[in-house]
Design a protein around this motif. Sequence first.
Motif, PDB file in Angstrom:
ATOM      1  N   CYS A 277       0.824  -1.207   0.000  1.00  0.00           N
ATOM      2  CA  CYS A 277       0.000   0.000   0.000  1.00  0.00           C
ATOM      3  C   CYS A 277       0.862   1.263   0.000  1.00  0.00           C
ATOM      4  CB  CYS A 277      -0.931   0.007   1.205  1.00  0.00           C
ATOM      5  SG  CYS A 277      -2.205  -1.280   1.157  1.00  0.00           S
ATOM      6  N   ALA A 278       1.988   1.223   0.711  1.00  0.00           N
ATOM      7  CA  ALA A 278       2.886   2.386   0.737  1.00  0.00           C
ATOM      8  C   ALA A 278       3.486   2.642  -0.635  1.00  0.00           C
ATOM      9  CB  ALA A 278       3.982   2.185   1.774  1.00  0.00           C
ATOM     10  N   CYS A 279       3.888   1.586  -1.319  1.00  0.00           N
ATOM     11  CA  CYS A 279       4.433   1.754  -2.670  1.00  0.00           C
ATOM     12  C   CYS A 279       3.394   2.364  -3.607  1.00  0.00           C
ATOM     13  CB  CYS A 279       4.908   0.413  -3.223  1.00  0.00           C
ATOM     14  SG  CYS A 279       6.403  -0.239  -2.435  1.00  0.00           S
ATOM     15  N   LYS A 280       2.147   1.908  -3.485  1.00  0.00           N
ATOM     16  CA  LYS A 280       1.080   2.459  -4.326  1.00  0.00           C
ATOM     17  C   LYS A 280       0.804   3.923  -3.975  1.00  0.00           C
ATOM     18  CE  LYS A 280      -1.367  -1.984  -4.738  1.00  0.00           C
ATOM     19  NZ  LYS A 280      -2.625  -2.705  -4.393  1.00  0.00           N
ATOM     20  N   ALA A 281       0.679   4.202  -2.684  1.00  0.00           N
ATOM     21  CA  ALA A 281       0.347   5.558  -2.255  1.00  0.00           C
ATOM     22  C   ALA A 281       1.441   6.548  -2.616  1.00  0.00           C
ATOM     23  CB  ALA A 281       0.080   5.576  -0.750  1.00  0.00           C
ATOM     24  N   ARG A 282       2.679   6.106  -2.568  1.00  0.00           N
ATOM     25  CA  ARG A 282       3.800   6.997  -2.886  1.00  0.00           C
ATOM     26  C   ARG A 282       4.018   7.144  -4.391  1.00  0.00           C
ATOM     27  NH1 ARG A 282       7.806   4.378   1.741  1.00  0.00           N
ATOM     28  NH2 ARG A 282       7.479   5.964   3.363  1.00  0.00           N
ATOM     29  N   GLY A 283       3.311   6.356  -5.175  1.00  0.00           N
ATOM     30  CA  GLY A 283       3.396   6.468  -6.622  1.00  0.00           C
ATOM     31  C   GLY A 283       4.738   6.084  -7.205  1.00  0.00           C
ATOM     32  N   HIS A 284       5.362   5.035  -6.657  1.00  0.00           N
ATOM     33  CA  HIS A 284       6.689   4.626  -7.129  1.00  0.00           C
ATOM     34  C   HIS A 284       6.644   4.096  -8.559  1.00  0.00           C
ATOM     35  CE1 HIS A 284       8.305   5.381  -3.292  1.00  0.00           C
ATOM     36  NE2 HIS A 284       7.997   4.255  -2.700  1.00  0.00           N
ATOM     37  N   VAL A 285       7.701   4.389  -9.308  1.00  0.00           N
ATOM     38  CA  VAL A 285       7.864   3.768 -10.619  1.00  0.00           C
ATOM     39  C   VAL A 285       8.250   2.305 -10.403  1.00  0.00           C
ATOM     40  CG1 VAL A 285       8.499   5.925 -11.740  1.00  0.00           C
ATOM     41  CG2 VAL A 285      10.286   4.485 -10.738  1.00  0.00           C
ATOM     42  N   TYR A 286       8.096   1.494 -11.457  1.00  0.00           N
ATOM     43  CA  TYR A 286       8.285   0.047 -11.321  1.00  0.00           C
ATOM     44  C   TYR A 286       9.654  -0.298 -10.747  1.00  0.00           C
ATOM     45  CZ  TYR A 286       7.536  -4.887 -12.377  1.00  0.00           C
ATOM     46  OH  TYR A 286       7.336  -6.235 -12.269  1.00  0.00           O
ATOM     47  N   GLU A 287      10.698   0.350 -11.243  1.00  0.00           N
ATOM     48  CA  GLU A 287      12.065  -0.049 -10.884  1.00  0.00           C
ATOM     49  C   GLU A 287      12.565   0.594  -9.591  1.00  0.00           C
ATOM     50  OE1 GLU A 287      12.320   3.267 -14.013  1.00  0.00           O
ATOM     51  OE2 GLU A 287      11.064   1.514 -13.546  1.00  0.00           O
ATOM     52  N   GLN A 288      11.697   1.324  -8.871  1.00  0.00           N
ATOM     53  CA  GLN A 288      12.128   1.990  -7.640  1.00  0.00           C
ATOM     54  C   GLN A 288      12.530   0.976  -6.561  1.00  0.00           C
ATOM     55  OE1 GLN A 288      12.420   5.376  -6.387  1.00  0.00           O
ATOM     56  NE2 GLN A 288      13.423   4.112  -4.851  1.00  0.00           N
ATOM     57  N   PRO A 289      13.807   1.001  -6.080  1.00  0.00           N
ATOM     58  CA  PRO A 289      14.174   0.139  -4.949  1.00  0.00           C
ATOM     59  C   PRO A 289      13.455   0.594  -3.683  1.00  0.00           C
ATOM     60  CG  PRO A 289      16.124   0.975  -6.101  1.00  0.00           C
ATOM     61  CD  PRO A 289      14.952   1.774  -6.569  1.00  0.00           C
ATOM     62  N   THR A 290      13.023  -0.343  -2.896  1.00  0.00           N
ATOM     63  CA  THR A 290      12.321  -0.021  -1.652  1.00  0.00           C
ATOM     64  C   THR A 290      12.647  -1.078  -0.607  1.00  0.00           C
ATOM     65  OG1 THR A 290      10.124   0.247  -0.638  1.00  0.00           O
ATOM     66  CG2 THR A 290      10.261  -1.201  -2.541  1.00  0.00           C
ATOM     67  N   GLY A 291      12.599  -0.686   0.667  1.00  0.00           N
ATOM     68  CA  GLY A 291      12.940  -1.626   1.726  1.00  0.00           C
ATOM     69  C   GLY A 291      12.014  -1.515   2.916  1.00  0.00           C
ATOM     70  N   VAL A 292      11.911  -2.611   3.650  1.00  0.00           N
ATOM     71  CA  VAL A 292      11.169  -2.650   4.909  1.00  0.00           C
ATOM     72  C   VAL A 292      12.132  -3.071   6.005  1.00  0.00           C
ATOM     73  CG1 VAL A 292       9.307  -3.699   6.236  1.00  0.00           C
ATOM     74  CG2 VAL A 292       8.983  -3.227   3.814  1.00  0.00           C
ATOM     75  N   GLY A 293      12.365  -2.183   6.959  1.00  0.00           N
ATOM     76  CA  GLY A 293      13.204  -2.517   8.100  1.00  0.00           C
ATOM     77  C   GLY A 293      12.419  -3.306   9.132  1.00  0.00           C
ATOM     78  N   ILE A 294      13.060  -4.344   9.677  1.00  0.00           N
ATOM     79  CA  ILE A 294      12.391  -5.267  10.597  1.00  0.00           C
ATOM     80  C   ILE A 294      13.284  -5.475  11.812  1.00  0.00           C
ATOM     81  CG2 ILE A 294      11.423  -7.588  10.861  1.00  0.00           C
ATOM     82  CD1 ILE A 294      11.472  -7.632   7.675  1.00  0.00           C
ATOM     83  N   CYS A 323      12.128  -4.254  -5.764  1.00  0.00           N
ATOM     84  CA  CYS A 323      11.678  -3.097  -6.530  1.00  0.00           C
ATOM     85  C   CYS A 323      10.178  -2.940  -6.316  1.00  0.00           C
ATOM     86  CB  CYS A 323      12.023  -3.228  -8.004  1.00  0.00           C
ATOM     87  SG  CYS A 323      11.072  -4.450  -8.916  1.00  0.00           S
ATOM     88  N   ALA A 324       9.721  -1.704  -6.292  1.00  0.00           N
ATOM     89  CA  ALA A 324       8.324  -1.417  -5.985  1.00  0.00           C
ATOM     90  C   ALA A 324       7.375  -2.108  -6.955  1.00  0.00           C
ATOM     91  CB  ALA A 324       8.092   0.091  -5.996  1.00  0.00           C
ATOM     92  N   GLY A 325       7.777  -2.209  -8.231  1.00  0.00           N
ATOM     93  CA  GLY A 325       6.900  -2.829  -9.215  1.00  0.00           C
ATOM     94  C   GLY A 325       6.568  -4.259  -8.885  1.00  0.00           C
ATOM     95  N   ASP A 326       7.574  -5.039  -8.458  1.00  0.00           N
ATOM     96  CA  ASP A 326       7.325  -6.432  -8.106  1.00  0.00           C
ATOM     97  C   ASP A 326       6.502  -6.531  -6.816  1.00  0.00           C
ATOM     98  OD1 ASP A 326       8.609  -7.394 -10.313  1.00  0.00           O
ATOM     99  OD2 ASP A 326      10.463  -7.948  -9.280  1.00  0.00           O
ATOM    100  N   VAL A 327       6.786  -5.657  -5.864  1.00  0.00           N
ATOM    101  CA  VAL A 327       6.029  -5.660  -4.607  1.00  0.00           C
ATOM    102  C   VAL A 327       4.544  -5.419  -4.874  1.00  0.00           C
ATOM    103  CG1 VAL A 327       5.667  -4.436  -2.426  1.00  0.00           C
ATOM    104  CG2 VAL A 327       7.988  -4.963  -3.181  1.00  0.00           C
ATOM    105  N   VAL A 328       4.237  -4.527  -5.788  1.00  0.00           N
ATOM    106  CA  VAL A 328       2.849  -4.122  -6.047  1.00  0.00           C
ATOM    107  C   VAL A 328       2.127  -5.081  -6.987  1.00  0.00           C
ATOM    108  CG1 VAL A 328       1.423  -2.353  -7.138  1.00  0.00           C
ATOM    109  CG2 VAL A 328       3.236  -1.693  -5.546  1.00  0.00           C
ATOM    110  N   THR A 329       2.795  -5.501  -8.069  1.00  0.00           N
ATOM    111  CA  THR A 329       2.084  -6.256  -9.102  1.00  0.00           C
ATOM    112  C   THR A 329       1.995  -7.746  -8.814  1.00  0.00           C
ATOM    113  OG1 THR A 329       4.105  -6.535 -10.422  1.00  0.00           O
ATOM    114  CG2 THR A 329       2.750  -4.579 -10.853  1.00  0.00           C
ATOM    115  N   LYS A 330       2.929  -8.282  -8.070  1.00  0.00           N
ATOM    116  CA  LYS A 330       2.866  -9.705  -7.744  1.00  0.00           C
ATOM    117  C   LYS A 330       1.931  -9.917  -6.558  1.00  0.00           C
ATOM    118  CE  LYS A 330       7.424 -10.914  -9.582  1.00  0.00           C
ATOM    119  NZ  LYS A 330       8.750 -11.519  -9.312  1.00  0.00           N
TER     120      LYS A 330
END
Length: 456
Positions: A277-294, A323-330
């Motif tokens: 949801c964060a990737c979608k709300a932030r409007g990331h392009v497909y190839e945008q690297p993104t991370g979740v700290g745990i 990448c944001a695209g894989d997080v969102v589309t898969k």
Amino acid sequence: MKFVVKNSCLVQPAEATWNGVMALTEFDQIGAITHPPTLYFYRPSETWLAQEEIMFTTLRDSLSRILVHFYPLAGRLRWLDGGRLELECNGEGVALIQVESDATLDDLGDLSLSPHFHHLSPKINYKAPIEEIPLLFVQLTKFKCGGIALSHALSHAVVDGQSAFHFASEWARLARGESLGKAPFLDRKLLRAGDPPSAQPCFDNEWNEPPVLITQPGSENDEIRNKGNAVAMLKLTKKQVEMLKNEANRTKSSYIDDGDHRMFSRYESVTAHIWRCACKARGHVYEQPTGVGISVDIRKRVEPPLPQTYFGNATTSVIATDCAGDVVTKPSGYAASRIRQAINKVSSAYVHSTLDNLKNLKDFTGLQDIHAMELEASERMFVGNPNLWVSSWTTLALNGLDFGWGNEMYMSPGPHDGDGESLTLPGQDGDGSMVVALHLQAAHIEDFKKFFYQTI
């Protein structure tokens, strides 16, 4: 509305305790030395209006007695060379503050989003020498309706979340007139680096250089950092949590094929949903690297396991990246699998390698902004957009904090302001529901809420 300090004092252990220097572990060294606050609200009572001083005295006396068992909290930090810290157990005491307000609890509005929380949490002067700053602050705020708010804030350089809530639970037991339930395990030698530490650590600390926005390269970009943030408290019913788990597990076998037959947990499933949801709300392009700290509790992951009552910082951090695209589309099972793979790295060998790697560092100030509270926003390490940090409080003993006047009506984390910081909390009624406390740049918060519920 007004908030006036009526009384403040330092509370010291009721009996003489061990004095001396307690060496901190490498995991203690990399935690921020701020004091994360937690707030508890208690229903109005006409009786309390006449017993205000009794309540303050009860807190003060029980705090003095519990510090005999949790005596490191009565000490003070001090700096060593290279930005390291040590803890001097000297019994100087903790801060207890009594505040009165001309407001009622109803005046605060929605307790989950009240803009007045900063009045209810202790104000800490981080510009003072560190040797003068108590490790625990407690604030009791009384409202004219008879309701109260209790806030406790413990230094993150000394304890993690589990230790903080263990302390609070035992303190409440003593305040109710009961005996100590589970004593803290204070020996930190069980979580030390090798002597000498290994010169060849077997991992890379990925979170030192978090992904940055492709369109705004450079983690120092002031424009990105200084965008205003907003907070949301998003409730998930038990049914919604189960729906997110079922959806993530529906495609689990497509992405986890290494013999790991465990179903995705609530944390993994809900965190995957937050990430998408964060990737979608932030409007990331497909190839945008993104991370979740745990943050991963390592008490049961090291060999031999640490006592569950180990008192200190017993967590290590990992990052799930893609990448944001894989997080969102898969399917959501993909994002959950990335989170599972990051958590699975935390073995006993990984923990000890981390400790050795940290022990080899000559300058801790280069690893993390230990002085972050003294820095402007543009100077701090920035881990917000395109990233998140999702901590779980669902397994902690948060609720049911009774000091002799009944359980709280509401519990909440105190004010935070970091973009991307979020917590998963158990529902107040203990019915399997959850709450997601999320901080996001204001421009993205409404879109996040829309995606958060519409895509369940």
